[in-house]
Design an enzyme around this catalytic site. Structure first.
Site, PDB file in Angstrom:
ATOM      1  N   GLU A   1      58.967  86.071  21.835  1.00 28.61           N
ATOM      2  CA  GLU A   1      58.337  84.948  21.013  1.00 28.61           C
ATOM      3  C   GLU A   1      59.078  84.819  19.683  1.00 28.61           C
ATOM      4  O   GLU A   1      59.396  83.619  19.209  1.00 28.61           O
ATOM      5  CB  GLU A   1      56.854  85.623  20.508  1.00 28.61           C
TER       6      GLU A   1
ATOM      7  N   HIS B   1      61.732  82.337  20.331  1.00 31.65           N
ATOM      8  CA  HIS B   1      61.256  80.798  20.354  1.00 31.65           C
ATOM      9  C   HIS B   1      61.183  80.302  19.064  1.00 31.65           C
ATOM     10  O   HIS B   1      61.483  79.178  18.778  1.00 31.65           O
ATOM     11  CB  HIS B   1      59.773  80.911  20.907  1.00 31.65           C
TER      12      HIS B   1
END
Lengths: 471, 185
Positions: free
Chosen positions: A146, A149
């Site tokens: 995450e 990202h």
């Protein structure tokens, strides 16, 4: 790392332009079909206006909309220390300028997503089910994915591309439905009134395009999405230096078949694995938001020699026969060896205990207050609890309620803020002598008894509310 | 006249270069210092956590006096350590003592079920991970700085103003360097 981000940008912009062309073409053709000769430019104009407004909303309010749609609650260190610690570790590894906000979603299906328009203002949300299932190293892998990202600026692109897709879908839906309800009479009327062949032909082209455009844009959108998932995996292993963590996390997530209730088509690409199970069947197809999990796991498990981008590239080539990372991203060839996994500090729990822990986590996130009775029973009070005292269901002792704390927690929950530890009196320390009944004297003069079965990390004085850490 | 002017211009340019190089060396040195302070914060935090962990464990582990003494000694050495070289050595010794402790803990299931002990251990683990992640950043900065000092022409300026090479923070851990040979089909 920066080279990769730049290469990423170029590729995304290309796909982005394709999607934009489809949008403009759609606007033009539909406009032309209704008002031959001069409607085309108006159509383009309206399509672009819709897209710009949606993009603005998506850019500035996207992350808060996404978080509230998934009913995520912000948490701090006290609710789930391990999650908080893992995020701050990855923040150091990724060299992010600020600590991302952390959210927990009340969902049993294991999943996670990241959001935020720039690295300074980002958020990571994980489901309670994910925390319940993964061990420390697996959680680290997911958080690193995450974080990647955020680091690779994926979120901004996916927001804009998602909005573009939404606009195309909306315009073609309105057009096709309008046509359906008017039974085509309006179109026939208009085409009769104006240029007979031009209008009619334009109408047919418009219908075909309105059917095809959403499919095409979706293809582009999903192509961007899939590529970025792979890249995030590559960056994640580089951050954690432990590919097996992410691999086994993906394995655990994909083996669960609990339905995810708060995800939908638009938010699906944001998650680490696709939360919508019905698309699982066509995983290898062009219409999936995520690359097939089995392939992702296989690539990660082939990275035994090191964790830089070159290693990911060669593992990817071994599994799929293609390359994924642009050559400019492969310049830093410094070998980074695979790290030893860090010690797992979570308790070994039975299925029943896991269930209980899951429930407690959700209660803690939603502002329940936990009290430990002298007899060792853990009492869970909802945020709207008002009585000044209750009697313990097991031993019938009367327990004074820390009402101020309950009120503080309840107000934080209703204001949508993270629950912080209420600042109270200086905590006291008590070193346990052994496994027997013991009496602790609080600094206020009150005596507190703890039983042999008392296992908690702390007790609180029921007179002054002081916390006594039990060592 | 013109000869003097040319001379002055050359001297001016030289001074300009020297000042620029000196400043860039100072900036790099400060970056190294900053990266080190990131590690130092985590090291201090680890030193603060260890006594709590030991205190909690003592109640359960009555016959492990030696292990505890080792940890206490290694910790006080690590706190006293002055320069980076000493610190690296002392932290290595502390690492050994802690891994010994972790092995011993395995024999005490009651301790492993203690909530307080678990949460302290979680804090210790995260601190150790943070040390290892910030170590990478520190070593990158040191490499950059040392290169600058060794390479021409900045090595002349570095020699004039007595800039010294900084030490890498490498922990001698055999396990970390070994590459496991695993093949998946």
């Amino acid at each position: 790392m920066w080279e990769l981000i730049r290469a990423n940008k170029r590729k995304s912009i290309l796909l982005f332009i394709f999607m934009g062309c489809i949008l403009i073409l759609l606007g033009y053709v539909i406009g032309e079909a209704y008002l031959p000769g001069k409607g085309g430019y108006n159509g383009v104009f309206i399509a672009l206006i819709i897209w710009v407004i949606w993009s603005m909303i998506g850019y500035f309010k996207g992350s808060s909309i996404l978080l509230s749609l998934s009913r995520a609650k912000e948490v701090t260190h006290n609710i789930h220390p391990q999650l908080f610690n893992v995020v701050s570790e990855m923040k150091i590894a990724a060299n992010l300028p600020a600590m991302p906000k952390i959210y927990i979603i009340n969902e049993e299906a294991p999943n996670a997503f990241a959001t935020g328009r720039k690295p300074e203002k980002s958020a990571i949300a994980v489901t309670a089910g994910l925390l319940n299932r993964l061990n420390r190293n697996e959680l680290q892998g997911v958080i690193a994915h995450e974080m990647s990202h955020i680091l690779n600026r994926d979120i901004v692109y996916m927001t804009f591309a998602g909005v573009m897709l939404g606009t195309v879908v909306m315009i073609s839906q309105i057009f096709l439905r309008g046509l359906w309800y008017s039974g085509g009479s309006a179109a026939r009327y208009r085409s009769k009134r104006s240029n007979r062949d031009g209008g009619g032909a334009m109408m047919i082209i418009a219908i075909v395009l309105a059917i095809l455009a959403p499919i095409l844009t979706r293809l582009f959108y999903f192509a961007i999405s899939r590529k970025r998932e792979y890249l995030a995996d590559a960056t994640a292993t580089r951050l954690t230096r432990y590919p097996e963590g992410l691999a086994s996390a993906l394995e655990k997530i994909s083996s669960s078949n609990i339905k995810f209730s708060t995800a939908n088509n638009i938010t699906a690409p944001m998650y680490i694995v696709n939360p919508l199970k019905k698309t699982e069947r066509s995983l290898t197809g062009l219409f999936s938001t995520h690359p097939p999990i089995k392939e992702r796991i296989k690539i990660l498990r082939n990275m035994s020699h090191g964790v830089n981008y070159n290693n990911y590239q060669s593992a990817f080539r071994m599994v799929t026969g293609k390359g994924i990372i642009p050559t400019s991203g492969l310049k830093d060839s410094k070998n980074i060896p695979v790290k030893e996994p860090s010690k797992d500090t979570s308790k070994q729990l039975s299925v029943k205990e896991k269930k209980r822990e899951f429930g407690d986590l959700i209660r803690a996130v939603n502002g329940f207050v936990f009290l430990t009775c002298v007899c060792g029973l853990k009492i869970k009070l909802p945020p709207n609890f008002k009585k000044p005292e209750i009697s313990c269901p097991r031993c019938k002792r009367t327990i004074q309620m820390p009402l101020a704390k309950i009120a503080a927690v309840a107000s934080a929950v209703s204001a949508g803020e993270a629950i912080k530890e209420t600042p109270t009196l200086e905590p006291q320390r008590y070193i346990r002598k052994g496994k027997m009944w013991e009496t602790i004297t609080c600094s206020c003069g009150n005596h507190i008894q703890i039983s042999p079965s008392f296992m908690g990390p702390k007790a609180s004085c029921n007179k002054c509310g002081r916390i006594i850490k039990i060592l | 006249m013109s000869g003097l002017l040319i001379f002055l211009i050359i001297v001016g340019i030289l001074i300009f270069f020297v000042v620029g190089m000196y400043n860039s060396l100072i900036r790099l040195k400060n970056q190294v210092k900053n990266a080190w302070s990131q590690i130092d914060v985590q090291l201090k935090r680890r030193h603060d956590l260890i006594p709590n962990l030991v205190e909690t464990a003592k109640g359960y582990m009555k016959h492990e006096r030696e292990t505890f003494e080792n940890i206490t000694r290694a910790r006080s050495h690590a706190i006293k350590a002055g320069n980076i070289g000493e610190k690296i050595k002392a932290e290595g010794a502390l690492n050994d003592a802690m891994s010994m402790f972790n092995v011993v803990v395995e024999n005490y299931p009651d301790l492993k079920a203690n909530q307080n002990f678990l949460s302290l251990q979680e804090e210790l683990t995260t601190t150790e991970n943070k040390i290892s992640f910030s170590r990478q950043g520190y070593n990158d900065q040191v490499l950059f700085f040392n290169n600058k000092i060794q390479m021409f022409p900045s090595n002349i300026i570095a020699g004039m103003f007595h800039f010294k090479e900084e030490e890498f923070f490498e922990i001698e851990d055999v396990k970390e360097k070994e590459v496991p040979k695993v093949k998946f089909s």
